[in-house]
Design a protein around this motif. Structure first.
Motif, PDB file in Angstrom:
ATOM      1  N   ASN A   1       7.137 -10.232   7.016  1.00 58.61           N
ATOM      2  CA  ASN A   1       7.356 -11.335   7.953  1.00 58.61           C
ATOM      3  C   ASN A   1       6.880 -12.662   7.400  1.00 58.61           C
ATOM      4  OD1 ASN A   1       8.588  -9.906   9.966  1.00 58.61           O
ATOM      5  ND2 ASN A   1       6.680  -9.385  11.024  1.00 58.61           N
ATOM      6  N   ASP A   2       6.004 -12.621   6.414  1.00 55.56           N
ATOM      7  CA  ASP A   2       5.506 -13.905   5.919  1.00 55.56           C
ATOM      8  C   ASP A   2       6.156 -14.350   4.612  1.00 55.56           C
ATOM      9  OD1 ASP A   2       4.116 -12.066   4.475  1.00 55.56           O
ATOM     10  OD2 ASP A   2       2.134 -12.632   5.209  1.00 55.56           O
TER      11      ASP A   2
ATOM     12  N   ASP B   1       2.512  -2.302  -1.082  1.00 51.54           N
ATOM     13  CA  ASP B   1       1.746  -2.150   0.167  1.00 51.54           C
ATOM     14  C   ASP B   1       1.402  -0.673   0.348  1.00 51.54           C
ATOM     15  OD1 ASP B   1       1.435  -4.247   2.737  1.00 51.54           O
ATOM     16  OD2 ASP B   1       1.214  -2.132   3.280  1.00 51.54           O
TER      17      ASP B   1
ATOM     18  N   ASP C   1      -2.776   2.149  -2.658  1.00 50.67           N
ATOM     19  CA  ASP C   1      -4.051   1.670  -2.100  1.00 50.67           C
ATOM     20  C   ASP C   1      -4.628   0.615  -3.037  1.00 50.67           C
ATOM     21  OD1 ASP C   1      -6.554   1.208  -1.095  1.00 50.67           O
ATOM     22  OD2 ASP C   1      -7.400   3.079  -1.905  1.00 50.67           O
ATOM     23  N   LEU C   2      -4.515  -0.653  -2.631  1.00 46.65           N
ATOM     24  CA  LEU C   2      -4.985  -1.738  -3.501  1.00 46.65           C
ATOM     25  C   LEU C   2      -6.499  -1.922  -3.446  1.00 46.65           C
ATOM     26  CD1 LEU C   2      -2.009  -4.139  -2.832  1.00 46.65           C
ATOM     27  CD2 LEU C   2      -2.626  -3.199  -5.068  1.00 46.65           C
TER      28      LEU C   2
HETATM   29  C1  LIG Z   1      -1.905  -8.809   7.645  1.00 46.90           C
HETATM   30  S1  LIG Z   1      -0.754  -7.825   6.754  1.00 46.90           S
HETATM   31  C2  LIG Z   1      -0.013  -9.093   5.900  1.00 46.90           C
HETATM   32  C3  LIG Z   1       1.143  -9.588   6.699  1.00 46.90           C
HETATM   33  C4  LIG Z   1       2.371  -8.971   6.170  1.00 46.90           C
HETATM   34  N1  LIG Z   1       2.679  -9.709   4.970  1.00 46.90           N
HETATM   35  C5  LIG Z   1       3.496  -8.945   7.172  1.00 46.90           C
HETATM   36  O1  LIG Z   1       4.403  -9.766   7.116  1.00 46.90           O
HETATM   37  O2  LIG Z   1       3.474  -8.037   8.000  1.00 46.90           O
HETATM   38  C6  LIG Z   1      -1.743  -7.033   5.553  1.00 46.90           C
HETATM   39  C7  LIG Z   1      -1.030  -5.934   4.809  1.00 46.90           C
HETATM   40  O3  LIG Z   1      -2.013  -5.327   3.977  1.00 46.90           O
HETATM   41  C8  LIG Z   1      -1.704  -3.961   3.884  1.00 46.90           C
HETATM   42  N2  LIG Z   1      -2.898  -3.227   3.432  1.00 46.90           N
HETATM   43  C9  LIG Z   1      -4.059  -3.036   4.102  1.00 46.90           C
HETATM   44  N3  LIG Z   1      -4.916  -2.317   3.338  1.00 46.90           N
HETATM   45  C10 LIG Z   1      -4.281  -2.045   2.174  1.00 46.90           C
HETATM   46  C11 LIG Z   1      -4.642  -1.342   0.997  1.00 46.90           C
HETATM   47  N4  LIG Z   1      -5.838  -0.757   0.876  1.00 46.90           N
HETATM   48  N5  LIG Z   1      -3.752  -1.278  -0.011  1.00 46.90           N
HETATM   49  C12 LIG Z   1      -2.531  -1.862   0.104  1.00 46.90           C
HETATM   50  N6  LIG Z   1      -2.127  -2.549   1.191  1.00 46.90           N
HETATM   51  C13 LIG Z   1      -2.995  -2.636   2.224  1.00 46.90           C
HETATM   52  C14 LIG Z   1      -1.247  -3.579   5.274  1.00 46.90           C
HETATM   53  O4  LIG Z   1      -0.472  -2.398   5.265  1.00 46.90           O
HETATM   54  C15 LIG Z   1      -0.469  -4.827   5.669  1.00 46.90           C
HETATM   55  O5  LIG Z   1       0.890  -4.662   5.412  1.00 46.90           O
END
Ligand SMILES: C[S@@+](CC[C@H](N)C(=O)[O-])C[C@H]1O[C@@H](n2cnc3c(N)ncnc32)[C@H](O)[C@@H]1O
Length: 284
Positions: A57-58, A75, A103-104
């Motif tokens: 979405n961003d 992701d 898993d980042l």
């Molecule tokens: C706040 S969202 C960012 C907004 C996103 N770009 C959107 O449009 O929905 C943060 C993203 O980080 C991902 N995330 C959280 N922990 C993570 C990890 N350990 N490794 C990879 N991705 C992760 C989540 O699945 C999520 O899609």
């Protein structure tokens, strides 16, 4: 048989599920992020790696695909990434690859164990802190012209608090290790002439209610004041992030903060761009 995702991953999946249909509400934030990515790239930059892209979405992938030959979306959440590419034009789809289920933080399964049993021996915690500086094996290192972290860092950090809460004696160590590990990861993913764009939310209207209503020309002074008052997400002081990225004399350009409205909460978001060749060499 497919295994159930980890309890912490499920929290992130649920957050993505809740915002999946909010694309219109993201429009100002999406324009900001997409424009920054386009402006960060030079004409010779052809390969883009987007970390934490979630539902997408961003970012506007159609616009990005007209500037890059290859876009890699990374992701944890496979379903979110899949919906990012559903409906893309044939050209944009052909330029986009997915690295789903990555898993980042590199320590999610260990954080799950901590969630179940928070008191572990000192040595186990030390090992965990050091693992947070590992690099994910699923993405090519040193190959990307532009590497972007999109509102991911706050979520990586939040996994620590989901696991053990802010009161755990080693939570701050884990947060710092995850943050610094992420910055090193960005440097490792970027090629020698590659650029990093770190975009992160750093404070919300929960602790800064004025964020919702302040006029555009007062926004910068409001968020500077908040940071001066130590009102920011743990580990995400933009000045410290800039300092850490600037290590080893990489020049870093900070952009003015902007607002990201997400349902009942509003976030202040900052962006930091490395503007000289990378010399941040604490890669693994
Ligand atoms: C706040 S969202 C960012 C907004 C996103 N770009 C959107 O449009 O929905 C943060 C993203 O980080 C991902 N995330 C959280 N922990 C993570 C990890 N350990 N490794 C990879 N991705 C992760 C989540 O699945 C999520 O899609």
């Amino acid at each position: 048989m497919t295994s159930l995702p980890s309890p912490i991953a499920r929290v992130h999946f649920e957050r993505n599920r809740c915002t999946r249909s909010d694309r219109d509400a993201f429009s100002g934030h999406r324009s900001q992020v997409t424009e920054l990515i386009v402006n960060t790239a030079s004409p010779s930059h052809r390969r883009l790696c987007l970390l934490g892209v979630g539902n997408g979405n961003d970012v506007d992938l159609e616009i990005l695909a007209s500037h890059f030959d290859e876009i890699c979306l990374v992701d944890l959440d496979t379903a979110a990434l899949q919906q990012c590419v559903d409906g893309l034009s044939a050209t944009a789809a052909s330029r986009t690859t997915l690295r789903a289920g990555v898993d980042l933080s590199c320590i999610l399964s260990q954080l799950d164990l901590l969630h179940a049993e928070p008191s572990v021996p000192q040595q186990t915690m030390d090992a965990l802190v050091s693992m947070a500086r590992d690099l994910p094996s699923q993405i090519d290192l040193g190959q990307w012209d532009v590497v972007v972290s999109t509102c991911l860092l706050s979520q990586l950090v939040d996994s620590v608090f989901i696991a053990v809460g802010a009161g755990h004696p080693r939570s701050a160590d884990l947060v710092v290790a995850i943050r610094d590990g992420h910055l090193a990861q960005l440097a490792a993913l970027a090629g020698d002439c590659g650029k990093i764009l770190l975009i992160t939310d750093f404070v919300s209207s929960d602790t800064l209610p004025e964020l919702r209503h302040v006029s555009a020309d007062q926004l910068q002074s409001l968020v500077h004041q908040a940071v001066a008052n130590r009102n920011f997400f743990t580990g995400l002081n933009p000045a410290v992030l800039l300092h850490r990225l600037q290590k080893d004399s990489v020049l870093v350009k900070p952009y003015p903060a902007w607002r990201w409205n997400l349902g009942p909460r509003c976030f202040a978001v900052c962006a930091l761009e490395t503007v000289s060749g990378l010399t941040l060499r604490d890669k693994k």
